[in-house]
Structure formats: C-alpha cells, structure tokens
Design an enzyme around this catalytic site. Structure first.
Site, PDB file in Angstrom:
ATOM      1  N   PRO A  78       0.795  -1.239   0.000  1.00 28.23           N
ATOM      2  CA  PRO A  78       0.000   0.000   0.000  1.00 28.23           C
ATOM      3  C   PRO A  78       0.821   1.280   0.000  1.00 28.23           C
ATOM      4  CG  PRO A  78       0.128  -0.820   2.222  1.00 28.23           C
ATOM      5  CD  PRO A  78       0.857  -1.832   1.361  1.00 28.23           C
ATOM      6  N   GLY A  79       2.156   1.183  -0.021  1.00 30.11           N
ATOM      7  CA  GLY A  79       2.988   2.366  -0.172  1.00 30.11           C
ATOM      8  C   GLY A  79       3.906   2.693   0.984  1.00 30.11           C
ATOM      9  N   ALA A  80       4.106   1.765   1.924  1.00 31.77           N
ATOM     10  CA  ALA A  80       4.944   2.055   3.093  1.00 31.77           C
ATOM     11  C   ALA A  80       6.409   2.246   2.717  1.00 31.77           C
ATOM     12  CB  ALA A  80       4.804   0.944   4.135  1.00 31.77           C
ATOM     13  N   TRP A  81       6.932   1.389   1.836  1.00 30.07           N
ATOM     14  CA  TRP A  81       8.330   1.559   1.424  1.00 30.07           C
ATOM     15  C   TRP A  81       8.484   2.845   0.625  1.00 30.07           C
ATOM     16  CZ3 TRP A  81      12.049  -2.976   0.130  1.00 30.07           C
ATOM     17  CH2 TRP A  81      12.156  -3.818   1.249  1.00 30.07           C
TER      18      TRP A  81
ATOM     19  N   ASP B 136       2.204  -4.251 -14.325  1.00 33.69           N
ATOM     20  CA  ASP B 136       3.037  -5.428 -14.124  1.00 33.69           C
ATOM     21  C   ASP B 136       4.505  -5.024 -14.271  1.00 33.69           C
ATOM     22  OD1 ASP B 136       4.418  -7.850 -14.261  1.00 33.69           O
ATOM     23  OD2 ASP B 136       2.876  -8.843 -15.461  1.00 33.69           O
ATOM     24  N   VAL B 137       5.312  -5.353 -13.283  1.00 36.64           N
ATOM     25  CA  VAL B 137       6.735  -5.001 -13.312  1.00 36.64           C
ATOM     26  C   VAL B 137       7.445  -5.603 -14.514  1.00 36.64           C
ATOM     27  CG1 VAL B 137       8.918  -5.307 -12.068  1.00 36.64           C
ATOM     28  CG2 VAL B 137       6.863  -4.716 -10.808  1.00 36.64           C
TER      29      VAL B 137
ATOM     30  N   ASP C 196       9.657  -5.370  -2.309  1.00 35.65           N
ATOM     31  CA  ASP C 196       9.075  -6.110  -1.196  1.00 35.65           C
ATOM     32  C   ASP C 196       7.901  -6.949  -1.710  1.00 35.65           C
ATOM     33  OD1 ASP C 196       9.111  -6.776   1.539  1.00 35.65           O
ATOM     34  OD2 ASP C 196       7.491  -5.379   1.982  1.00 35.65           O
TER      35      ASP C 196
ATOM     36  N   LYS D 124      13.080  -8.979  -1.693  1.00 29.84           N
ATOM     37  CA  LYS D 124      12.651  -9.981  -0.725  1.00 29.84           C
ATOM     38  C   LYS D 124      12.590 -11.352  -1.370  1.00 29.84           C
ATOM     39  CE  LYS D 124       8.274  -9.995   0.725  1.00 29.84           C
ATOM     40  NZ  LYS D 124       7.131  -9.498   1.516  1.00 29.84           N
TER      41      LYS D 124
END
Length: 250
Positions: A79-82, A137-138, A162, A202
């Site tokens: 949700p955007g923490a990093w 999509d990455v 992550d 990760k």
C-alpha cells in the site's frame, strides 16, 4: 483512503480483521499477535501505511542506501509504506527544501529533489512525492517504457522490491514463484538501473535462493543477505541487498 485499501491487503500488511464478526481461532491468534506487535503500534504512531516500513528504515539507517536526489523504483509498492520511506529519504516531496528555507543562511543546505516511482498490480493510494503506476506489471515492457519516461535521464539509483505472490499454502511452490519474480528484477535493472546502483529484493528461503544469489553476484559487486529485526522471526522472509551494479555486456 489508504485505510480501506489496507483491509484488502492481507498478505502485505495488517489491520484487516479488526472489525470482523465471528472470528475463527486463526483470526483471533492473528489479531492477538498484531496487538502485541511493537512495529504495528509504531506504524500507527509514525503514520506509516504498514509495519514493513521499519524493515527498509533499518536497512537504510545501516547502509545509507537512499540519498537525497536519488531515483528509486519501488516494485510491489502497495500500500505504499516503502515508498513513504523512500520519499522521505530521497527528498522527492521537497520537504528538505521547505525546512531549509525557514532557516537563515541555510540555502546551501537544501537537499536535491529525488524521484520515487511505485509499481503494483493492485491500486496504490496517492502519496505526495511519489508517482504510482497502479494496475501495472513489473515485467511488462509498457511498464518499463513508463519508467524510462518518469525517471530523470531514464535511470534509477535504487530498485526496491518487497513484492511477493499470494501464498498458495504450498511452501516450495510459493518459494519458486517469488524467486522467479526476483529474477525479473534483473531484466528491469538492465533497462533502468544506473551503473553502481543498488537492489533490494525480498525472497523466501529455500532451494533456489542460492541460484538467485549467484545470478545477482554476476552483475553486482557485492551481494549480502539481510534479515531485518522487523521481519518476524518465524518467517522465511529474507532480503538480498546487492550493490555496485555492473550492466551486462551484450
């Protein structure tokens, strides 16, 4: 807005079962663990979108990975923490400039502006200082094209990941799927990562981790394994921290 999103993001963060009636024993154990978790409490207190922010904070405090003015790509950002951490550390919201303007004779200390771009298949609620590519999509070449447009000079100093697949319950299958996702980051790095740049990804420990480490070692000068304190001790989660990127010769 992002609080409602957190309730749908069980794999990535917390807080989703607090108001659910008729909880199962497993849900009750989960809630009890969340209430006792100091990182969950700290994420509320410091206004981070979830506890995972403290993993990146710990890594950056130790290795000074994120510098003012840097370009950062956050893969699996929801949700955007990093991204919150990255925005603060690379000054992509201009907070460093605002602070310096309030201090006499401190203009010379104004931090350069960085760039943070987050990518996820899920929706990512807006964040000042970050560009979010939701529903992207990455591994998609069209996503790579957008990154080249958003990043200054088409290059990033740091790739963060992550991201993880939704757990199937089959440990070896989930491990293999996540390792494949990590391998895709090497293709992304070849397109956007600056020589000398860094990557954090990760992974879940397992049979293929060594193969991934060897692949990373082929294009980075230094690769180490990290287990931040904020990673739960009973989790197989670890991170590879790769530095000094060497673009492959073609």
């Amino acid at each position: 807005m992002w609080q409602s999103f957190l309730q749908r993001r069980l794999v990535h963060c917390s807080f989703s079962l607090m108001k659910k009636k008729g909880k199962t024993p497993a849900e009750q154990r989960w809630m009890l663990r969340q209430r006792k978790d100091p990182y969950v409490k700290a994420s509320h207190a410091q206004h981070f979108r979830c506890r995972s922010a403290f993993k990146l904070l710990e890594i950056d405090d130790k290795f000074h990975l994120l510098q003012p003015g840097y370009g950062v790509v956050d893969c699996g950002a929801a949700p955007g923490a990093w991204s919150q951490v990255a925005v603060q550390r690379v000054n992509s919201d201009g907070a460093g400039e605002s602070a310096a303007q309030n201090i006499p004779n401190m203009q010379q200390l104004i931090s350069p502006f960085g760039t943070v771009v987050g990518i996820d298949l899920l929706n990512i609620p807006p964040l000042d200082g970050a560009h979010f590519l939701s529903s992207h999509d990455v591994t998609d070449p069209s996503t790579h094209t957008k990154l080249l447009e958003l990043l200054p000079g088409g290059q990033a100093h740091v790739i963060l990941s992550d991201m993880a697949p939704n757990a199937s319950g089959f440990k070896e299958m989930d491990h293999e799927r996540l390792i494949r996702m990590c391998f895709s980051l090497l293709d992304l790095a070849e397109k956007i990562l600056k020589p000398g740049g860094s990557l954090i990804c990760k992974y879940w420990d397992g049979a293929l981790a060594q193969k991934l480490q060897e692949k990373l070692s082929g294009v980075f000068g230094s690769v180490r394994t990290l287990k931040p304190n904020a990673s739960r001790k009973d989790s197989a989660e670890k991170y590879f921290f790769a530095q000094m990127y060497k673009k492959p010769m073609r």
